[in-house]
Design an enzyme around this catalytic site. Sequence first.
Site, PDB file in Angstrom:
ATOM      1  N   HIS A 133       0.862  -1.249  -0.159  1.00 37.46           N
ATOM      2  CA  HIS A 133       0.069  -0.053  -0.166  1.00 37.46           C
ATOM      3  C   HIS A 133       0.897   1.312   0.062  1.00 37.46           C
ATOM      4  CE1 HIS A 133      -3.640   2.387   0.178  1.00 37.46           C
ATOM      5  NE2 HIS A 133      -3.854   2.173   1.283  1.00 37.46           N
ATOM      6  N   ASP A 228      -3.068  -1.507  12.593  1.00 39.07           N
ATOM      7  CA  ASP A 228      -4.221  -1.508  11.313  1.00 39.07           C
ATOM      8  C   ASP A 228      -5.027  -2.615  11.894  1.00 39.07           C
ATOM      9  OD1 ASP A 228      -5.416  -1.593   8.955  1.00 39.07           O
ATOM     10  OD2 ASP A 228      -3.880  -2.509   7.830  1.00 39.07           O
ATOM     11  N   CYS A 267      -4.134   3.528   9.551  1.00 43.38           N
ATOM     12  CA  CYS A 267      -4.365   3.926   8.216  1.00 43.38           C
ATOM     13  C   CYS A 267      -5.809   4.222   7.956  1.00 43.38           C
ATOM     14  CB  CYS A 267      -3.811   2.938   7.230  1.00 43.38           C
ATOM     15  SG  CYS A 267      -4.484   1.292   7.433  1.00 43.38           S
ATOM     16  N   ARG A 295      -2.822  11.731   2.717  1.00 42.70           N
ATOM     17  CA  ARG A 295      -3.089  10.794   1.482  1.00 42.70           C
ATOM     18  C   ARG A 295      -3.244  11.858   0.184  1.00 42.70           C
ATOM     19  NH1 ARG A 295      -4.994   5.680   1.649  1.00 42.70           N
ATOM     20  NH2 ARG A 295      -4.425   5.934  -0.351  1.00 42.70           N
TER      21      ARG A 295
END
Length: 323
Positions: A133, A228, A267, A295
């Site tokens: 990612h 996460d 995230c 982001r």
Amino acid sequence: MAEHLLAIDDVADDFADILQWAIEFKRLWKSGDEIAMSFMPLDTMTVGSIYEKPSTRTRVSFEVGINRLGGYPLTLLKNDIQLGKSESIADTAQVLSRFLDAITYRCYGHEDVAELAANSSVPVLNALSYKHHPCQAAADLMTILEHFPNKAGLKVAWVGDGNNVLHDLMLACAMLGIDCHYAYPAGYEADADVIERAQELAAANGCTMTETNDPLEAVADAHVIYTDVFVSMGEEHMEDKLAEFDGFQVNMDLLSGADKGWRFMHCLPAHRGEEVTDEVMDHEQSIVFDQAENRMWAQMSLLTYLVDDGAWAAMGDMMGVGL
Ligand code: CP
Ligand code: NVA
């Protein structure tokens, strides 16, 4: 210059500049700087984004970021296109390359985004595969540098699954010379090839990558604590996994061993009450929403770099980045 972004180390040579560019550009844009606000390197361009899995942050941050750079964001959801039904990835890549100036792709197996890139004549950005990612890692390191501009002596701790987000986080830390400790239960390790690559980068950049099964050890004196979900998208059939993560929840007890100035990162989306408590998520030292916002800024830098490196360099010169 990288052609595609499949994993974050594809941009290893310019990673620090890509992040600095994003930080400076965000600052200028938010201060209303006219040059930043009229910077349109994607003018007349279209960026297509294919999603085989749901997304909130990736989709919105790409659509808004592409629009702010003067481009047209074309979102292609899996049920609306032929890919995966009657058309191969390779053919799809060749067709899309005739129309688009860049492609982002959120998929299941990492080999799918690699195949799309291998058959695309325009840059492909991995918007999350089961293995990597990278767009997340760019935003993560941008956020870490905003909160800790002096990265000397910084310790990042991961507590959770050995998954896609960890893979690019450890590579990104290794690329910037930041120590990274990662704790997961036995059986949920990061991929050996990613660890090996991170170790190589860490050795070259003067930092260490440390694997453990003990969350307390990972978090001890850490400045950044990251987790996460324990069950990722595509693993919904593996709910029993949760029982293996007993002791890996990030809560105030666990954080009592961290540096006092700790920052919490995730995230998102978070499964509150599983991998993290509400108290930590909503704590003033939680920076999860800065991360989410970043982001967009990190991807604006990455897209400009991959699609129009001349514009990226010119803007960088103006901002004093990469000189
Ligand atoms: N962090 C992240 O990729 O979020 P989305 O799944 O909402 O895009
Ligand atoms: N590891 C998670 C990240 C989501 C952004 C997943 O792959 O579902």
